[in-house]
Design a protein around this motif. Sequence first.
Motif, mmCIF file in Angstrom:
data_model
loop_
_atom_site.group_PDB
_atom_site.id
_atom_site.type_symbol
_atom_site.label_atom_id
_atom_site.label_comp_id
_atom_site.label_asym_id
_atom_site.label_seq_id
_atom_site.Cartn_x
_atom_site.Cartn_y
_atom_site.Cartn_z
ATOM 1 N N ALA A 174 0.803 -1.228 0.000
ATOM 2 C CA ALA A 174 0.000 0.000 0.000
ATOM 3 C C ALA A 174 0.835 1.277 0.000
ATOM 4 O O ALA A 174 0.320 2.356 -0.283
ATOM 5 C CB ALA A 174 -0.938 0.015 1.209
ATOM 6 N N GLY A 188 -2.873 0.279 -1.943
ATOM 7 C CA GLY A 188 -3.302 1.586 -1.436
ATOM 8 C C GLY A 188 -2.975 2.630 -2.475
ATOM 9 O O GLY A 188 -3.740 2.871 -3.395
ATOM 10 N N TYR A 202 -4.851 3.776 3.684
ATOM 11 C CA TYR A 202 -3.408 3.547 3.675
ATOM 12 C C TYR A 202 -2.600 4.760 4.117
ATOM 13 O O TYR A 202 -1.486 4.606 4.634
ATOM 14 C CB TYR A 202 -2.948 3.076 2.284
#
Length: 246
Positions: free
Chosen positions: A8, A54, A78
Amino acid sequence: MQAIIMAAGKGSRLGTLTGGKPKSFAEIKGKKLIEYNLALLKKYHVDEIIIVTGYQCEAFEQLTAGEESIRLIYNPFYEMVNVLGSFYMGMEALNDDFIYLHADTLCEPVIFEKLVYPKGDVVLPVEYKKCDDEAMKVRSENGKIVQITKQMPADEAEGEFIGMAAFKKEVIPALREKTKQLMKEKAFTDYFESAIQRLIDEEDFEITAIPTDGAFWAEIDFMEDYEKASEQIPESLTGIFGQESS
């Protein structure tokens, strides 16, 4: 066996190297960091790969398009949580023995094989060495890990956890519960290792360390990490492409 990849992060500490793409899209020897991990997982016949995305999640959608064994789970928070939060988003998809790894961390096959065939409920590869403050430090007793944290004083640490681990499916219910507890406590800036520490403190699983024994591994956080990894990456890893199903 499954795998869950933490992917992410933005990778702002790598400057212009990523070109606005996710951190794990930085390339070494013409291949993205995450592509090395995907190739290893395919080589060792991991059945399902879960990638928690993310930043620039669309890039992962494009990269994995048509890959039936890969499942993407988006973490919309995130920017507000650390790695533990990303694991929380993906953990409900786990139902089998699994390998945990970061998309920006590399290791050569000799380490990876010990994760595919783990000896213990939880297996953590450790490089035994003098650690710096940034390292995820570990301390063990009789071969079993008793402490894992970045906050450990460097002079008390035995070595550094490399950020990849293997978990038996029997551990999953307890691991989910520890992660949920931490989220309820608003431990949003915690690393995944906080949940492992709770397993150590509150459960009776066999959590063992395996030495890297000098084998190559690299966590790419800073430009100097990237440059060092680019120079040292072994042929056992660069040559893995085309061997994914061997």
